[in-house]
Scaffold this active site. Structure first.
Site, short mmCIF file in Angstrom:
data_model
loop_
_atom_site.label_atom_id
_atom_site.label_comp_id
_atom_site.label_asym_id
_atom_site.label_seq_id
_atom_site.Cartn_x
_atom_site.Cartn_y
_atom_site.Cartn_z
N GLU A 68 0.83 -1.21 0.00
CA GLU A 68 0.00 0.00 0.00
C GLU A 68 0.86 1.26 0.00
O GLU A 68 0.50 2.26 -0.62
CB GLU A 68 -0.97 -0.01 1.18
CG GLU A 68 -1.93 -1.20 1.20
CD GLU A 68 -2.81 -1.36 -0.03
OE1 GLU A 68 -2.97 -0.39 -0.81
OE2 GLU A 68 -3.36 -2.46 -0.22
N HIS A 71 1.54 2.00 -3.49
CA HIS A 71 0.48 2.78 -4.14
C HIS A 71 0.62 4.26 -3.82
O HIS A 71 0.47 5.11 -4.70
CB HIS A 71 -0.91 2.29 -3.70
CG HIS A 71 -1.34 1.02 -4.35
ND1 HIS A 71 -1.38 0.85 -5.72
CD2 HIS A 71 -1.77 -0.15 -3.82
CE1 HIS A 71 -1.81 -0.36 -6.00
NE2 HIS A 71 -2.04 -1.00 -4.86
#
Length: 137
Positions: A68, A71
């Site tokens: 994450e 991202h």
């Protein structure tokens, strides 16, 4: 992507995704996300959040946090879910990039021992074996 990972590690003197999130002002939370979602990244009111499924093993929590974080660093402004379903076989381009970022981050400054298999190398580093192959592709 290698340069981005190296810059993060050099600047913050760690490859721990949780420490990097803290340094970058990304809020990490743990909660029940159901059976199919391991984690998610989102932005709300200029704040950035990573939510990790609270029933994952520590190894998976660390990987999902790194994924994450990928991202956040690679796909600014896009909220993406790291889904368990089919993610090992046919992940989209953004998911593959986030997985590669995570593997590069977690394996930084390490290399396999002589005659050590990649599976053993990833295991030694706490990278879940199901995702270790993302460095190879």
């Amino acid at each position: 992507m290698d340069e981005l990972v190296n810059q993060l590690i050099q600047k913050y003197k760690t490859n721990c995704p949780f420490e990097l999130c803290r340094a970058l002002g990304i809020h990490v939370r743990f909660m029940d996300l159901g059976g199919g979602t391991k984690g998610l990244y989102y932005r709300k009111l200029r704040r950035r959040f990573i939510v990790i499924h609270n029933e994952l093993s520590l190894e998976w929590q660390r990987f999902v946090c790194a994924h994450e974080l990928g991202h956040d660093r690679l796909h600014k402004g896009i909220n993406r879910f790291f889904l368990e379903e089919n993610s090992y076989f046919a992940p989209g381009k953004l998911e593959r990039q986030a997985n590669r970022f995570a593997v590069l981050l977690l394996s930084a400054a390490a290399s396999p021992d002589h005659d050590e298999s990649l599976e053993s190398f990833y295991s030694r580093l706490g990278i879940p074996p199901e995702v270790g192959f993302f460095l190879e592709s």
